[in-house]
Write a protein that holds these residues in place. Structure first.
Motif, PDB file in Angstrom:
ATOM      1  N   ALA A  92       1.255  -0.956   0.160  1.00  0.00           N
ATOM      2  CA  ALA A  92      -0.341  -0.495   0.094  1.00  0.00           C
ATOM      3  C   ALA A  92       0.895   1.218   0.056  1.00  0.00           C
ATOM      4  O   ALA A  92       2.079   1.247  -0.380  1.00  0.00           O
ATOM      5  CB  ALA A  92      -1.338   0.388   1.354  1.00  0.00           C
ATOM      6  N   MET A  93       0.269   2.038  -0.008  1.00  0.00           N
ATOM      7  CA  MET A  93       1.035   2.964   0.274  1.00  0.00           C
ATOM      8  C   MET A  93       0.243   3.836   1.136  1.00  0.00           C
ATOM      9  O   MET A  93      -0.487   3.645   1.946  1.00  0.00           O
ATOM     10  CB  MET A  93       0.131   4.597  -0.511  1.00  0.00           C
ATOM     11  N   TYR A  94       2.094   3.922   2.371  1.00  0.00           N
ATOM     12  CA  TYR A  94       1.640   4.430   3.780  1.00  0.00           C
ATOM     13  C   TYR A  94       1.794   5.878   3.824  1.00  0.00           C
ATOM     14  O   TYR A  94       2.911   6.946   3.555  1.00  0.00           O
ATOM     15  CB  TYR A  94       2.480   3.961   4.399  1.00  0.00           C
ATOM     16  N   TYR A  95       0.950   6.942   4.759  1.00  0.00           N
ATOM     17  CA  TYR A  95       1.259   7.787   4.557  1.00  0.00           C
ATOM     18  C   TYR A  95       0.693   8.337   6.557  1.00  0.00           C
ATOM     19  O   TYR A  95       0.026   7.941   7.056  1.00  0.00           O
ATOM     20  CB  TYR A  95      -0.769   8.693   4.411  1.00  0.00           C
ATOM     21  N   CYS A  96       1.735   9.292   6.737  1.00  0.00           N
ATOM     22  CA  CYS A  96       1.745   9.632   8.357  1.00  0.00           C
ATOM     23  C   CYS A  96       0.835  11.188   7.909  1.00  0.00           C
ATOM     24  O   CYS A  96       0.366  11.912   6.836  1.00  0.00           O
ATOM     25  CB  CYS A  96       2.923  10.337   7.652  1.00  0.00           C
TER      26      CYS A  96
END
Length: 126
Positions: A92-96
């Motif tokens: 997945a794309m991981y977002y902070c």
């Protein structure tokens, strides 16, 4: 100006590990939750972990409990997400992200978020 910058993503084989880093600036509230979300293609963005910066209380989603760990270096305005025992389903794309001031970490939902990072891609090959 608030800025959240993620790093540490990449491609890894199933069973491997990664450490994601989020460096944030311009957001001085001590009582806030720094969190990590992920979004796979065709799926909704989901919260996986959060840490309340003033007391370090943590939220870990059941889907990653026992495999992911969140921690911070408050002096460096940095939050980390350690990803272990990765599987293809973690791709997945991981977002902070950071919540509105004084928002708790649980539940970790997009509506609680005030600022987002640009994301870092995690790809797990089986």
């Amino acid at each position: 100006q608030v800025e959240l910058v993620e790093s540490g993503g990449g491609q890894v084989q199933a069973g491997g590990s990664l450490r994601l880093t989020c460096r944030y600036s311009g957001y001085t509230y001590r009582n806030k939750c720094m969190g990590w979300f992920r979004q796979a293609p065709g799926k909704e963005r989901e919260g996986v972990a959060g840490i309340y910066t003033s007391d370090e209380s943590r939220y870990i989603d059941d889907s990653v409990k026992g495999r992911f760990t969140i921690y911070q270096d408050y002096s460096k305005n940095t939050v980390y997400l350690q990803l272990n025992s990765l599987s293809h389903e973690d791709t997945a794309m991981y977002y902070c992200a950071v919540t509105h001031p004084s928002e708790l970490c649980a539940p970790m939902e997009p509506i609680r978020i005030k600022y987002w990072g640009q994301g870092t891609q995690v790809t797990v090959s089986s």
